[in-house]
Write an enzyme that holds these catalytic residues in place. Structure first.
Site, PDB file in Angstrom:
ATOM      1  N   CYS A  17      -6.920   5.383  -6.128  1.00 23.19           N
ATOM      2  CA  CYS A  17      -7.551   4.063  -6.153  1.00 23.19           C
ATOM      3  C   CYS A  17      -8.992   4.231  -5.667  1.00 23.19           C
ATOM      4  O   CYS A  17      -9.394   5.316  -5.245  1.00 23.19           O
ATOM      5  CB  CYS A  17      -6.794   3.138  -5.198  1.00 23.19           C
ATOM      6  N   HIS A  46      -2.937   9.954   2.500  1.00 16.62           N
ATOM      7  CA  HIS A  46      -1.635  10.601   2.674  1.00 16.62           C
ATOM      8  C   HIS A  46      -1.279  11.460   1.475  1.00 16.62           C
ATOM      9  O   HIS A  46      -0.502  11.051   0.599  1.00 16.62           O
ATOM     10  CB  HIS A  46      -0.560   9.539   2.905  1.00 16.62           C
ATOM     11  N   HIS A  80      -7.252   4.698   6.149  1.00 15.77           N
ATOM     12  CA  HIS A  80      -6.294   3.681   6.606  1.00 15.77           C
ATOM     13  C   HIS A  80      -6.888   2.729   7.640  1.00 15.77           C
ATOM     14  O   HIS A  80      -6.290   1.707   7.954  1.00 15.77           O
ATOM     15  CB  HIS A  80      -5.072   4.371   7.237  1.00 15.77           C
ATOM     16  N   GLU A 132      -2.407   2.298   9.156  1.00 16.35           N
ATOM     17  CA  GLU A 132      -3.138   1.058   8.821  1.00 16.35           C
ATOM     18  C   GLU A 132      -2.739  -0.074   9.779  1.00 16.35           C
ATOM     19  O   GLU A 132      -3.591  -0.864  10.204  1.00 16.35           O
ATOM     20  CB  GLU A 132      -2.849   0.657   7.368  1.00 16.35           C
ATOM     21  N   THR A 170      -1.797  -3.379   3.261  1.00 19.02           N
ATOM     22  CA  THR A 170      -2.264  -3.404   1.863  1.00 19.02           C
ATOM     23  C   THR A 170      -1.282  -2.800   0.872  1.00 19.02           C
ATOM     24  O   THR A 170      -1.409  -3.009  -0.327  1.00 19.02           O
ATOM     25  CB  THR A 170      -3.576  -2.618   1.732  1.00 19.02           C
ATOM     26  N   CYS A 200      -3.358  -4.868  -1.852  1.00 22.69           N
ATOM     27  CA  CYS A 200      -4.588  -4.612  -2.603  1.00 22.69           C
ATOM     28  C   CYS A 200      -4.334  -4.506  -4.101  1.00 22.69           C
ATOM     29  O   CYS A 200      -3.192  -4.379  -4.550  1.00 22.69           O
ATOM     30  CB  CYS A 200      -5.255  -3.349  -2.077  1.00 22.69           C
ATOM     31  N   SER A 228       3.613   8.362   2.554  1.00 27.19           N
ATOM     32  CA  SER A 228       2.708   7.414   1.917  1.00 27.19           C
ATOM     33  C   SER A 228       3.459   6.131   1.581  1.00 27.19           C
ATOM     34  O   SER A 228       4.397   6.128   0.787  1.00 27.19           O
ATOM     35  CB  SER A 228       2.131   8.047   0.644  1.00 27.19           C
ATOM     36  N   SER A 229       3.017   5.046   2.196  1.00 27.37           N
ATOM     37  CA  SER A 229       3.704   3.764   2.020  1.00 27.37           C
ATOM     38  C   SER A 229       3.694   3.341   0.556  1.00 27.37           C
ATOM     39  O   SER A 229       4.713   2.931   0.000  1.00 27.37           O
ATOM     40  CB  SER A 229       3.012   2.709   2.887  1.00 27.37           C
ATOM     41  N   SER A 273      -2.632   7.703  -3.652  1.00 33.43           N
ATOM     42  CA  SER A 273      -3.232   8.841  -2.946  1.00 33.43           C
ATOM     43  C   SER A 273      -2.880  10.185  -3.601  1.00 33.43           C
ATOM     44  O   SER A 273      -3.146  11.234  -3.021  1.00 33.43           O
ATOM     45  CB  SER A 273      -2.801   8.826  -1.476  1.00 33.43           C
TER      46      SER A 273
HETATM   47  S1  SF4 Z   1      -6.196  -0.582   0.472  1.00 31.20           S
HETATM   48 FE1  SF4 Z   1      -5.384   1.519   0.355  1.00 31.20          FE
HETATM   49  S2  SF4 Z   1      -4.311   1.617  -1.615  1.00 31.20           S
HETATM   50 FE2  SF4 Z   1      -5.608  -0.225  -1.662  1.00 31.20          FE
HETATM   51  S3  SF4 Z   1      -7.549   0.383  -2.631  1.00 31.20           S
HETATM   52 FE3  SF4 Z   1      -7.790   0.658  -0.419  1.00 31.20          FE
HETATM   53  S4  SF4 Z   1      -7.193   2.780   0.000  1.00 31.20           S
HETATM   54 FE4  SF4 Z   1      -6.400   2.238  -2.010  1.00 31.20          FE
END
Ligand code: SF4
Length: 316
Positions: A17, A46, A80, A132, A170, A200, A228-229, A273
């Site tokens: 992302c 992660h 995070h 996070e 997120t 997100c 990794s969630s 990730s």
């Molecule tokens: S909140 Fe986490 S998963 Fe969402 S865009 Fe940001 S880094 Fe990526």
């Protein structure tokens, strides 16, 4: 190669992302600008492949700032997010530091600050001990109540008519979170919600894409890390939406082909990730053993981009 035909339904969007892209680029640019080593507090994202790659380029990963042996070297905080105490400690140590917190996580940090200013009790829907969550809780002095599941609401002693606010991590499951939000609204008369959904765009899009084809698949494979969630959520979403089986694949080299004995249709994705190279290498591994046909479909267009701090740019 066996003659067995396997169809791989490769879904998009998948993989990195904008927040992960930015965090990795920040470490790479810091290495170019300052040379090695660069310290990185916590796994920058992660994923072991990413972490190993950056280690090879000169990054040193640490859990806490007191592990830094050379205080003249820069340090980068992970995507995070970090509690406020971390940049404060870095300043006390006179460290040069950069914060790779994803802007979408920073947005939640500002939300909890705002809710604290309004003297509202704050609920955080998220997972205990996730970095996070630790980072978000560390933005304010007042306590934040962590809600991992609906039952946690029963432990709260806040009166029903008290105005409360909530935020979320997120990378949660959209559907599970919605159920918890509904339960919060049932428990409290006045609920202040985040201005925009905290889950997100990348988490949302990757889960929605998986839902489109889960029911077609004998197995849904998610390339991602155990810690990794957003990877774990994709595995759950696939199963809940009709995939006969689903699994998280961290090490593609260790994939056990026995799992594919009764499989003709594989759904394949990668978490936010996990790098695309792992997806492509995994398909190549399967091609050595099976007659593979790949159908790739991008379900939701993505064009989000986050800039890195201008102080780190080595090229314009
Ligand atoms: S909140 Fe986490 S998963 Fe969402 S865009 Fe940001 S880094 Fe990526």
């Amino acid at each position: 190669m066996t003659s067995k035909k396997i169809y791989i339904h490769l879904v998009g969007p998948r993989g990195f992302c904008a927040g992960v892209d930015r965090a990795i680029l920040m470490v790479e640019e810091a290495l170019k600008k300052y040379g090695s080593p660069i310290y990185v507090r916590h796994e920058i994202v992660h994923n072991k492949y990413v972490v190993e790659d950056l280690k090879n380029k000169g990054a040193i990963f640490i859990d806490e700032l007191d592990e830094i042996s050379d205080l003249s070297r820069p340090v980068i905080f992970s995507a995070h997010g970090v509690p406020k105490s971390v940049p404060i400690e870095a300043s006390h140590l006179n460290l040069k530091f950069y914060d790779a917190t994803c802007p979408l996580v920073s947005k939640i940090h500002r939300e909890v600050e705002n809710f604290e200013r309004l003297h509202l009790p704050i609920l955080l829907i998220g997972h205990h001990n996730h970095p996070e969550v630790i980072g978000t809780m560390g933005q304010v002095k007042s306590p934040i109540y962590l809600i991992e599941k609906e039952a946690d609401l029963n432990k709260l002693t806040i009166p029903k008519n008290q105005k409360i606010a909530y935020v979320t991590q997120t990378t949660l499951s959209l559907d599970d979170t919605e159920l918890i939000v509904q339960a919060i609204k049932k428990k409290f008369d006045h609920v202040i919600e985040p201005r925009k959904n905290d889950i997100c765009y990348a988490t949302t899009n990757r889960q929605e894409a998986v839902k489109k084809i889960a029911a077609l698949c004998d197995i849904f494979i998610v390339i991602g890390a155990q810690n990794s969630s957003n990877s774990i959520r994709l595995v759950e979403v696939a199963k809940l939406n009709g995939a006969k089986n689903s699994l998280l694949l961290e090490n593609i080299e260790k994939f056990d082909n026995k799992i594919l004995e009764n499989v003709n249709n594989i759904g394949l994705t990668a978490s936010a990730s996990a790098p695309e190279i792992l997806v492509q290498n995994f398909i190549e591994i399967l091609k050595k053993k099976y007659d593979i046909a790949v159908y790739e479909q991008d379900y939701i267009p993505e064009n989000v981009n986050f800039k890195i701090p201008h102080q780190l740019k080595t090229i314009n």
